[in-house]
Write a protein that holds these residues in place. Structure first.
Motif, PDB file in Angstrom:
ATOM      1  N   SER A   1       0.843  -1.185   0.000  1.00 14.74           N
ATOM      2  CA  SER A   1       0.000   0.000   0.000  1.00 14.74           C
ATOM      3  C   SER A   1       0.885   1.244   0.000  1.00 14.74           C
ATOM      4  CB  SER A   1      -0.911   0.002   1.236  1.00 14.74           C
ATOM      5  OG  SER A   1      -1.677   1.195   1.289  1.00 14.74           O
ATOM      6  N   VAL A   2       0.860   1.969  -1.113  1.00 13.44           N
ATOM      7  CA  VAL A   2       1.673   3.174  -1.264  1.00 13.44           C
ATOM      8  C   VAL A   2       0.775   4.326  -1.720  1.00 13.44           C
ATOM      9  CG1 VAL A   2       3.594   4.243  -2.515  1.00 13.44           C
ATOM     10  CG2 VAL A   2       3.713   1.821  -1.873  1.00 13.44           C
ATOM     11  N   ASP A   3       0.924   5.464  -1.094  1.00  9.78           N
ATOM     12  CA  ASP A   3       0.140   6.636  -1.483  1.00  9.78           C
ATOM     13  C   ASP A   3       0.873   7.486  -2.517  1.00  9.78           C
ATOM     14  OD1 ASP A   3      -2.042   6.181   0.368  1.00  9.78           O
ATOM     15  OD2 ASP A   3      -0.659   6.766   1.963  1.00  9.78           O
ATOM     16  N   ILE A   4       2.147   7.756  -2.249  1.00 14.80           N
ATOM     17  CA  ILE A   4       2.945   8.612  -3.120  1.00 14.80           C
ATOM     18  C   ILE A   4       4.244   7.891  -3.503  1.00 14.80           C
ATOM     19  CG2 ILE A   4       4.172  10.807  -3.357  1.00 14.80           C
ATOM     20  CD1 ILE A   4       1.195  11.231  -3.144  1.00 14.80           C
ATOM     21  N   ALA A   5       4.523   7.858  -4.817  1.00 11.83           N
ATOM     22  CA  ALA A   5       5.796   7.311  -5.302  1.00 11.83           C
ATOM     23  C   ALA A   5       6.649   8.485  -5.766  1.00 11.83           C
ATOM     24  CB  ALA A   5       5.561   6.325  -6.441  1.00 11.83           C
ATOM     25  N   LEU A   6       7.647   8.808  -4.996  1.00 11.87           N
ATOM     26  CA  LEU A   6       8.557   9.910  -5.317  1.00 11.87           C
ATOM     27  C   LEU A   6       9.678   9.350  -6.190  1.00 11.87           C
ATOM     28  CD1 LEU A   6       8.671  12.926  -4.551  1.00 11.87           C
ATOM     29  CD2 LEU A   6      10.180  12.302  -2.665  1.00 11.87           C
ATOM     30  N   LEU A   7       9.710   9.768  -7.447  1.00 11.51           N
ATOM     31  CA  LEU A   7      10.582   9.115  -8.426  1.00 11.51           C
ATOM     32  C   LEU A   7      11.590  10.070  -9.060  1.00 11.51           C
ATOM     33  CD1 LEU A   7       7.732   7.277 -10.385  1.00 11.51           C
ATOM     34  CD2 LEU A   7       9.128   6.292  -8.558  1.00 11.51           C
ATOM     35  N   ASP A   8      12.837   9.605  -9.158  1.00 12.73           N
ATOM     36  CA  ASP A   8      13.819  10.300  -9.978  1.00 12.73           C
ATOM     37  C   ASP A   8      13.515   9.937 -11.433  1.00 12.73           C
ATOM     38  OD1 ASP A   8      16.052  11.760 -10.733  1.00 12.73           O
ATOM     39  OD2 ASP A   8      17.411  10.059 -10.504  1.00 12.73           O
TER      40      ASP A   8
ATOM     41  N   THR B   1      -1.503   0.548 -10.285  1.00 10.61           N
ATOM     42  CA  THR B   1      -1.569   0.679  -8.829  1.00 10.61           C
ATOM     43  C   THR B   1      -2.350   1.934  -8.447  1.00 10.61           C
ATOM     44  OG1 THR B   1       0.353   2.101  -8.344  1.00 10.61           O
ATOM     45  CG2 THR B   1       0.804  -0.217  -8.852  1.00 10.61           C
ATOM     46  N   LYS B   2      -2.591   2.085  -7.156  1.00 11.01           N
ATOM     47  CA  LYS B   2      -3.284   3.272  -6.655  1.00 11.01           C
ATOM     48  C   LYS B   2      -2.322   4.373  -6.230  1.00 11.01           C
ATOM     49  CE  LYS B   2      -7.386   0.750  -5.059  1.00 11.01           C
ATOM     50  NZ  LYS B   2      -8.257   0.431  -3.884  1.00 11.01           N
ATOM     51  N   ALA B   3      -1.034   4.088  -6.287  1.00 11.86           N
ATOM     52  CA  ALA B   3      -0.031   5.084  -5.891  1.00 11.86           C
ATOM     53  C   ALA B   3      -0.004   6.243  -6.886  1.00 11.86           C
ATOM     54  CB  ALA B   3       1.346   4.439  -5.813  1.00 11.86           C
ATOM     55  N   LYS B   4       0.304   7.427  -6.392  1.00 10.93           N
ATOM     56  CA  LYS B   4       0.372   8.614  -7.237  1.00 10.93           C
ATOM     57  C   LYS B   4       1.834   8.996  -7.457  1.00 10.93           C
ATOM     58  CE  LYS B   4      -4.081  10.252  -5.530  1.00 10.93           C
ATOM     59  NZ  LYS B   4      -4.828  11.322  -4.825  1.00 10.93           N
ATOM     60  N   PRO B   5       2.304   8.965  -8.708  1.00 16.97           N
ATOM     61  CA  PRO B   5       3.705   9.281  -8.985  1.00 16.97           C
ATOM     62  C   PRO B   5       3.979  10.787  -8.894  1.00 16.97           C
ATOM     63  CG  PRO B   5       2.720   7.929 -10.721  1.00 16.97           C
ATOM     64  CD  PRO B   5       1.609   8.481  -9.904  1.00 16.97           C
ATOM     65  N   LEU B   6       5.067  11.129  -8.249  1.00 18.76           N
ATOM     66  CA  LEU B   6       5.512  12.516  -8.144  1.00 18.76           C
ATOM     67  C   LEU B   6       6.988  12.542  -8.512  1.00 18.76           C
ATOM     68  CD1 LEU B   6       5.138  15.475  -7.283  1.00 18.76           C
ATOM     69  CD2 LEU B   6       5.451  14.768  -4.907  1.00 18.76           C
TER      70      LEU B   6
END
Length: 228
Positions: free
Chosen positions: A64-71, A90-95
């Motif tokens: 369960s991930v809310d925010i995926a902080l990605l390089d 997935t339900k995670a939101k990429p940032l």
């Protein structure tokens, strides 16, 4: 005894309300440093730090991930491709959190579903606000990033749209053209002599027809013919 039980319940509730974040960056110093910074905020819980996009996608699928902080630039799988897969499966939101040198990736990242695009030299408080904003359903683009998008799009506005415009009304087409030129809702309303509320309604209709999520994706769709 009852008072102690209530306090335990409150603590449990606060824990459950935390925003669960993963950080994917091939630079261990950056990802571990960002983890330390974000974990100083009581509303965040950095649940994993990962070294590439593939690991980020896999983690989001299994946890369960809310925010995926990605390089953006990572081995095995970059942040742009990871954004696409995370958004689709997935339900995670990429940032995206990256550098100026990665500006050629901005449009692809937004097109692939990135909910935000921030620079690595952004102050921690602004990153905190951006994460919370994305978590609450908003899209966050820093002014400097938005300017780069506008610059890239403006270079192409003299070309005809590559999108299938047959599904849109004449007014919707006009608004999409102006969005692609970088105009704000206020500027569009003045150009077309309609209210900002009417502009917003047309944009909502465009988003509904295309399945897109925000106005920047509309501009990209208009100029490239490609949606999400």
């Amino acid at each position: 005894m009852l008072k102690k039980d209530v306090k335990k319940s409150e603590v449990f509730s606060l824990t459950e309300m935390k925003i669960h974040i993963i950080i994917a960056d091939d630079n261990s110093f950056i990802r571990e440093g960002m983890k330390i910074i974000l974990n100083t905020y009581e509303e965040f819980d950095v649940v994993a730090t990962l070294k590439d996009g593939q690991e980020a996608v896999q983690y989001c699928k299994n946890h369960s991930v809310d925010i995926a902080l990605l390089d953006v630039r990572m081995p095995v799988m970059d942040g742009v491709e990871a954004t696409k897969l995370i958004s689709e499966s997935t339900k995670a939101k990429p940032l995206i959190l990256t550098t100026f040198d990665d500006d050629e990736y901005i449009i692809d990242a937004v097109k692939n579903g990135a909910k935000g695009y921030l620079l690595k030299n952004t102050e921690p408080e602004r990153i905190r606000d951006a994460i919370k904003s994305v978590f609450n359903g908003h899209t966050v683009l820093q002014d400097v990033v938005l300017d780069k998008i506008k610059s890239s799009l403006n270079a192409a506005t003299e070309r005809e749209s590559k999108a299938d415009m047959t599904q849109f009304t004449e007014r919707e087409t006009s608004i999409m053209t102006l969005i692609a030129k970088g105009l704000s809702n206020k500027e569009i309303s003045k150009t077309l002599f309609i209210s900002e509320g009417t502009v917003a309604n047309y944009i909502s209709s465009i988003l509904s027809k295309t399945g897109l999520e925000h106005r920047t994706q509309i501009a990209i769709y208009y100029l490239t013919g490609k949606g999400k």
